[in-house]
Design an enzyme around this catalytic site. Sequence first.
Site: not given
Length: 400
Positions: A319, A190, A294, A140, A267, A370, A148-149, A226, A347-349, A39
Amino acid sequence: IIQDILARKIFDSRGNPTIEVEVYTDSGFGRAAAPAGASTGTYEAVVIPVDDAILKLETEVAEQLVGEDASMQADIDYLLHEIDGTDNFSNIGGNTSVAISMAVAWAAADAYNLPLYRYLSGPYQRIPYPLGNALGGGAHAKGATDIQEFLITPVGASLIDEAVYANTLVHKRVKKLLTDEGVVCGKGDEGGWAPQVTDAKAFEIVSKAVDEVSDEMGFEIRFGLDVAATELWNGSHYVYKDRKRTTEEQIEYIAGLIDEYDLYYVEDPLHENDFEGFASLTEKVGDRCIICGDDLFVTNVDRITKGIEMFAANAVLIKPNQIGTVTDTFNAIQLARKYGYSCIMSHRSGETTDNTIAHLSVAFGCELIKTGIVGGERIAKLNELIRIGEEIGSDRMTES
Ligand code: PGA
Ligand code: ZN
């Protein structure tokens, strides 16, 4: 002095090819790999195909860096921008530049015989709180939650190993509560559970898991989101499975969730261009919740400056691969910190076992990191933090 720079194609946690770079100096060696998002924000440094990235490195970049002093990180990163010649690394690739920049830092640290976090920082170091994905969907895990999270963080923990442990317990508890309700599911990119449940059900389960494990551990664990709202935005509305929301409705919805669930962290509650929407949400709830940009900020000093001027948020997701170098990452953090924004290393996915961000989070004093809860590529960073904590005294986690 840099003697040689090599690149190879390796694979990330999604099985996608990515670039790994090795830097050799007369007395040091460094290696780093680029992660990748799913994303991704529109304003991120551009990722170019790995084969092109390797070719660029071999034909345009390496020869210009050989002979340079690896301990002059800012000069190296400036040179990467010069060689690239664009403002978003669209020529040599942000993936190429971030891997080179991080590998140079590792090589310089190695030459000084220092761990990276110590080489990059002053005497004061602290361990960030781990923020991890317990459940999710969005880009994801399509078909799972719209948000998303669902992220958890053990704000009451004082040791990094017990903090990591608490997150793993919540992750396990979420799975158990889902199973108890007859929901079977796999995991998203993730490592968070990816059940086909409504967002309302996900809130119920995650908050229950957090409360139960909090009680058992004897310290506070909080959760957050997120939203990755750019992925929901269709140009006029935020599109959820069960309904659509206008910007005003979205702000009300998120503010309501923050109150109802006492959310610690949110986020990207609005899409990546909506600085105004961010500002009105932050005005409403910014005193009791971390509102983090983000895709809004993409670790970019110009966008963070705009956000600061507009009171758009109170935290920045960091990031390194969004901006392309270690120095740009540091500058983004410095700016954010100067204006009282919290910094969350991320991190990234799509990740490898590269643990550079664990070191950067400590060196640059981030309040949170994160980086997931489970999965080899996530736990690689968390385990490195445990090692670093042992070295610097793991009682030195931040008070959030
Ligand atoms: P990405 O997502 O790494 O897939 O871009 C992570 C995030 O949105 O924070
Ligand atoms: Zn995000």
